[in-house]
Design a protein around this motif. Structure first.
Motif, PDB file in Angstrom:
ATOM      1  N   SER A 136      35.202  23.553 -49.461  1.00 14.04           N
ATOM      2  CA  SER A 136      35.607  24.820 -48.812  1.00 14.04           C
ATOM      3  C   SER A 136      35.600  25.986 -49.457  1.00 14.04           C
ATOM      4  O   SER A 136      35.057  27.276 -49.279  1.00 14.04           O
ATOM      5  N   PHE A 137      36.740  26.060 -50.102  1.00 19.47           N
ATOM      6  CA  PHE A 137      37.026  26.938 -51.148  1.00 19.47           C
ATOM      7  C   PHE A 137      35.784  27.693 -51.917  1.00 19.47           C
ATOM      8  O   PHE A 137      35.597  28.977 -52.028  1.00 19.47           O
ATOM      9  N   THR A 138      35.096  26.581 -52.360  1.00 19.56           N
ATOM     10  CA  THR A 138      34.203  26.894 -53.445  1.00 19.56           C
ATOM     11  C   THR A 138      32.914  27.631 -52.609  1.00 19.56           C
ATOM     12  O   THR A 138      32.364  28.516 -53.079  1.00 19.56           O
ATOM     13  N   ASP A 139      32.520  26.982 -51.340  1.00 20.89           N
ATOM     14  CA  ASP A 139      31.512  27.592 -50.680  1.00 20.89           C
ATOM     15  C   ASP A 139      31.845  29.026 -50.134  1.00 20.89           C
ATOM     16  O   ASP A 139      31.006  30.028 -50.149  1.00 20.89           O
ATOM     17  N   THR A 140      33.257  29.237 -49.765  1.00 23.62           N
ATOM     18  CA  THR A 140      33.629  30.624 -49.382  1.00 23.62           C
ATOM     19  C   THR A 140      33.566  31.664 -50.318  1.00 23.62           C
ATOM     20  O   THR A 140      33.094  32.871 -50.648  1.00 23.62           O
ATOM     21  N   GLN A 141      34.032  31.117 -51.640  1.00 23.07           N
ATOM     22  CA  GLN A 141      34.091  31.886 -53.022  1.00 23.07           C
ATOM     23  C   GLN A 141      32.375  32.416 -53.234  1.00 23.07           C
ATOM     24  O   GLN A 141      32.181  33.548 -53.480  1.00 23.07           O
ATOM     25  N   LEU A 142      31.653  31.314 -53.320  1.00 27.92           N
ATOM     26  CA  LEU A 142      30.248  31.505 -53.424  1.00 27.92           C
ATOM     27  C   LEU A 142      29.744  32.637 -52.515  1.00 27.92           C
ATOM     28  O   LEU A 142      28.782  33.515 -52.760  1.00 27.92           O
ATOM     29  N   THR A 143      30.190  32.544 -51.143  1.00 27.36           N
ATOM     30  CA  THR A 143      29.617  33.466 -50.242  1.00 27.36           C
ATOM     31  C   THR A 143      29.995  34.929 -50.659  1.00 27.36           C
ATOM     32  O   THR A 143      29.296  35.529 -50.525  1.00 27.36           O
ATOM     33  N   TYR A 144      31.275  34.869 -50.939  1.00 26.83           N
ATOM     34  CA  TYR A 144      32.032  36.283 -51.430  1.00 26.83           C
ATOM     35  C   TYR A 144      31.164  36.862 -52.519  1.00 26.83           C
ATOM     36  O   TYR A 144      30.954  37.853 -52.871  1.00 26.83           O
ATOM     37  N   LEU A 145      30.834  35.946 -53.678  1.00 26.55           N
ATOM     38  CA  LEU A 145      30.396  36.355 -54.713  1.00 26.55           C
ATOM     39  C   LEU A 145      29.168  36.898 -54.580  1.00 26.55           C
ATOM     40  O   LEU A 145      28.434  37.676 -55.171  1.00 26.55           O
ATOM     41  N   ALA A 146      28.281  36.180 -53.894  1.00 27.57           N
ATOM     42  CA  ALA A 146      26.964  36.681 -53.556  1.00 27.57           C
ATOM     43  C   ALA A 146      26.867  38.048 -53.042  1.00 27.57           C
ATOM     44  O   ALA A 146      26.168  38.736 -52.959  1.00 27.57           O
ATOM     45  N   GLU A 147      27.886  37.992 -51.871  1.00 29.93           N
ATOM     46  CA  GLU A 147      28.095  39.357 -51.131  1.00 29.93           C
ATOM     47  C   GLU A 147      28.639  40.342 -52.025  1.00 29.93           C
ATOM     48  O   GLU A 147      27.949  41.586 -52.119  1.00 29.93           O
ATOM     49  N   GLN A 148      29.250  40.154 -53.152  1.00 36.79           N
ATOM     50  CA  GLN A 148      29.638  41.154 -54.049  1.00 36.79           C
ATOM     51  C   GLN A 148      28.472  41.373 -54.814  1.00 36.79           C
ATOM     52  O   GLN A 148      28.249  42.586 -55.227  1.00 36.79           O
ATOM     53  N   GLU A 149      27.856  40.399 -55.249  1.00 42.21           N
ATOM     54  CA  GLU A 149      26.430  40.752 -56.210  1.00 42.21           C
ATOM     55  C   GLU A 149      25.569  41.626 -55.509  1.00 42.21           C
ATOM     56  O   GLU A 149      24.965  42.571 -56.142  1.00 42.21           O
ATOM     57  N   LYS A 150      25.429  41.283 -54.069  1.00 41.23           N
ATOM     58  CA  LYS A 150      24.675  42.328 -53.259  1.00 41.23           C
ATOM     59  C   LYS A 150      25.019  43.644 -53.384  1.00 41.23           C
ATOM     60  O   LYS A 150      24.430  44.824 -53.510  1.00 41.23           O
ATOM     61  N   LEU A 151      26.294  43.833 -53.070  1.00 39.49           N
ATOM     62  CA  LEU A 151      26.903  45.155 -53.079  1.00 39.49           C
ATOM     63  C   LEU A 151      27.050  45.898 -54.393  1.00 39.49           C
ATOM     64  O   LEU A 151      26.746  47.111 -54.263  1.00 39.49           O
ATOM     65  N   GLN A 152      26.996  44.994 -55.332  1.00 36.14           N
ATOM     66  CA  GLN A 152      26.975  45.522 -56.845  1.00 36.14           C
ATOM     67  C   GLN A 152      25.589  46.194 -57.232  1.00 36.14           C
ATOM     68  O   GLN A 152      25.441  47.279 -57.678  1.00 36.14           O
ATOM     69  N   ALA A 153      24.801  45.511 -56.693  1.00 38.02           N
ATOM     70  CA  ALA A 153      23.204  45.836 -56.880  1.00 38.02           C
ATOM     71  C   ALA A 153      23.055  47.198 -55.811  1.00 38.02           C
ATOM     72  O   ALA A 153      22.311  48.047 -56.519  1.00 38.02           O
ATOM     73  N   ALA A 154      23.441  47.192 -54.803  1.00 37.46           N
ATOM     74  CA  ALA A 154      23.461  48.319 -53.944  1.00 37.46           C
ATOM     75  C   ALA A 154      24.181  49.643 -54.383  1.00 37.46           C
ATOM     76  O   ALA A 154      23.819  50.542 -54.576  1.00 37.46           O
ATOM     77  N   LEU A 155      25.311  49.349 -55.036  1.00 39.29           N
ATOM     78  CA  LEU A 155      26.039  50.390 -55.865  1.00 39.29           C
ATOM     79  C   LEU A 155      25.318  50.819 -57.142  1.00 39.29           C
ATOM     80  O   LEU A 155      25.291  52.081 -57.206  1.00 39.29           O
ATOM     81  N   LYS A 156      24.890  49.774 -57.842  1.00 41.05           N
ATOM     82  CA  LYS A 156      23.985  50.445 -58.790  1.00 41.05           C
ATOM     83  C   LYS A 156      22.746  51.356 -58.463  1.00 41.05           C
ATOM     84  O   LYS A 156      22.689  52.284 -59.067  1.00 41.05           O
ATOM     85  N   LYS A 157      22.083  50.896 -57.525  1.00 42.68           N
ATOM     86  CA  LYS A 157      21.142  51.501 -56.769  1.00 42.68           C
ATOM     87  C   LYS A 157      21.357  53.252 -56.419  1.00 42.68           C
ATOM     88  O   LYS A 157      20.961  54.115 -56.715  1.00 42.68           O
ATOM     89  N   GLN A 158      22.676  53.221 -55.643  1.00 43.76           N
ATOM     90  CA  GLN A 158      23.177  54.552 -55.215  1.00 43.76           C
ATOM     91  C   GLN A 158      23.600  55.089 -56.450  1.00 43.76           C
ATOM     92  O   GLN A 158      23.431  56.490 -56.234  1.00 43.76           O
ATOM     93  N   ASP A 159      24.342  54.734 -57.371  1.00 45.59           N
ATOM     94  CA  ASP A 159      24.620  55.419 -58.470  1.00 45.59           C
ATOM     95  C   ASP A 159      23.743  55.866 -59.264  1.00 45.59           C
ATOM     96  O   ASP A 159      23.525  57.172 -59.773  1.00 45.59           O
ATOM     97  N   ALA A 160      22.395  55.182 -59.163  1.00 44.96           N
ATOM     98  CA  ALA A 160      21.231  55.716 -60.029  1.00 44.96           C
ATOM     99  C   ALA A 160      20.679  56.921 -58.977  1.00 44.96           C
ATOM    100  O   ALA A 160      20.113  57.982 -59.688  1.00 44.96           O
ATOM    101  N   GLN A 161      20.633  56.798 -57.992  1.00 45.16           N
ATOM    102  CA  GLN A 161      20.375  58.074 -56.829  1.00 45.16           C
ATOM    103  C   GLN A 161      20.948  59.226 -57.307  1.00 45.16           C
ATOM    104  O   GLN A 161      20.540  60.468 -57.333  1.00 45.16           O
TER     105      GLN A 161
END
Length: 319
Positions: A136-161
């Motif tokens: 359960s913890f692993t699944d939750t962590q993976l969910t958050y890591l995936a969300e974090q990765e998505k947000l970091q990608a968006a942040l990188k895009k925004q910073d580039a803009q």
């Protein structure tokens, strides 16, 4: 050739030369004040769009950073809990090994096998319970890591803009310099000398009254692109600052402010409402009696103006 003929020929040639020179001089004539004014207005409108675009990107980048920070704050406790679960499972494995003694087959043949089987069953139950928690913890962590990765990608895009707009800043400022030079050529000065407001301020109750009073206090302060005070404002920066003084939060972009206000019709306008213009590239604060206070454009100062200074796009009430 007689003197008279020489003189006549000279005058004729001079006339031809003058005929050639005059059109050239006319072609290089300086633009009139009205022509410069038209250029100033057009360039100001285009630059205002760039400013609002810049403001929007800053707002989006700020929101993305806040979301990433929230995910990071949630991941910390989750990872600590996961580490505790892993330790528990490790201890279970060690206990099972130490308690086993003989092999399972030998234990089952032994007369005391019953108690050992019971012990193995208990350990197995604990292990499965811990494993479920670990999964359960692993699944939750993976969910958050995936969300974090998505947000970091968006942040990188925004910073580039944002960086792209920052890189364009020099060009924007160069365009502003040219604009100011044209204003000086047309009007004798690049910037208006704004005067603070000394007349009566409408009495308006509540938070709207605070916003209106703030806006009156800003009259005469210069237009400063991407600024929200205290020494200067752009259009959305002024409305943001006025409502910030009243305890309300607005984004620093006219179109984004339109997205968060309650839409109203003109007949419902009250002091403190926002009036939007220029396809959501400009905004002002309504103060009653058919007037708005707004930060017009480059080289000008915050002013009190008619609500119909431009064709309104729409009207909104801060919630």
């Amino acid at each position: 050739m007689s003197s008279a003929r020489i003189l006549l020929r000279t005058l004729t040639l001079a006339g031809v030369v003058l005929g050639l020179v005059v059109p050239a001089a006319a072609a290089s004539a300086q633009p009139s004040v009205s022509e410069l004014t038209q250029q100033i207005n057009e360039e100001s409108a285009e630059l205002a769009k760039v400013v609002e675009s810049y403001n929007r990107l800053r707002e989006e980048a700020k929101a993305t950073r806040a979301a990433a920070e929230k995910i990071n704050s949630q991941l910390g406790p989750l990872e600590a809990e996961l580490a505790r679960a892993e330790t528990e499972v490790g201890q279970i494995a060690i206990t099972a090994y130490k308690s086993g003694g003989l092999s399972t087959a030998s234990a089952l043949l032994d007369g005391t096998s019953g108690s050992f089987v019971d012990r193995l069953g208990t350990l197995d139950h604990l292990a499965r319970d811990r494993q479920q928690r670990l999964t359960s913890f692993t699944d939750t962590q993976l969910t958050y890591l995936a969300e974090q990765e998505k947000l970091q990608a968006a942040l990188k895009k925004q910073d580039a803009q944002v960086k792209e707009l920052a890189d364009r800043k020099k060009q924007i400022e160069a365009d502003i310099d040219e604009l100011m030079a044209k204003r000086e050529q047309a009007y004798g000065t690049a910037t208006e000398t704004g005067s603070s407001y000394t007349g009566p301020v409408p009495s308006v109750s509540g938070a709207a009254g605070t916003a209106v009073e703030f806006a009156y206090g800003a009259i005469g302060k210069p237009y400063v692109w991407a600024a929200d005070g205290p020494n200067g404002y752009d259009c959305s920066g002024l409305t943001l600052a006025a409502w910030r003084a009243a305890g309300k939060s607005l984004p620093h972009n006219a179109a984004m402010q339109w997205d968060v206000v309650a839409k109203i019709d003109r007949g419902s306008l009250q002091p403190g409402d926002l009036v939007f213009y220029s396809n959501l590239n400009h905004v002002g604060l309504y103060v009653g009696s058919g007037k708005v206070i707004h930060a017009p454009t480059f080289g000008r100062a915050v002013e009190l103006a008619s609500v119909d200074m431009m064709t309104p796009y729409g009207y909104g009430r801060v919630r």
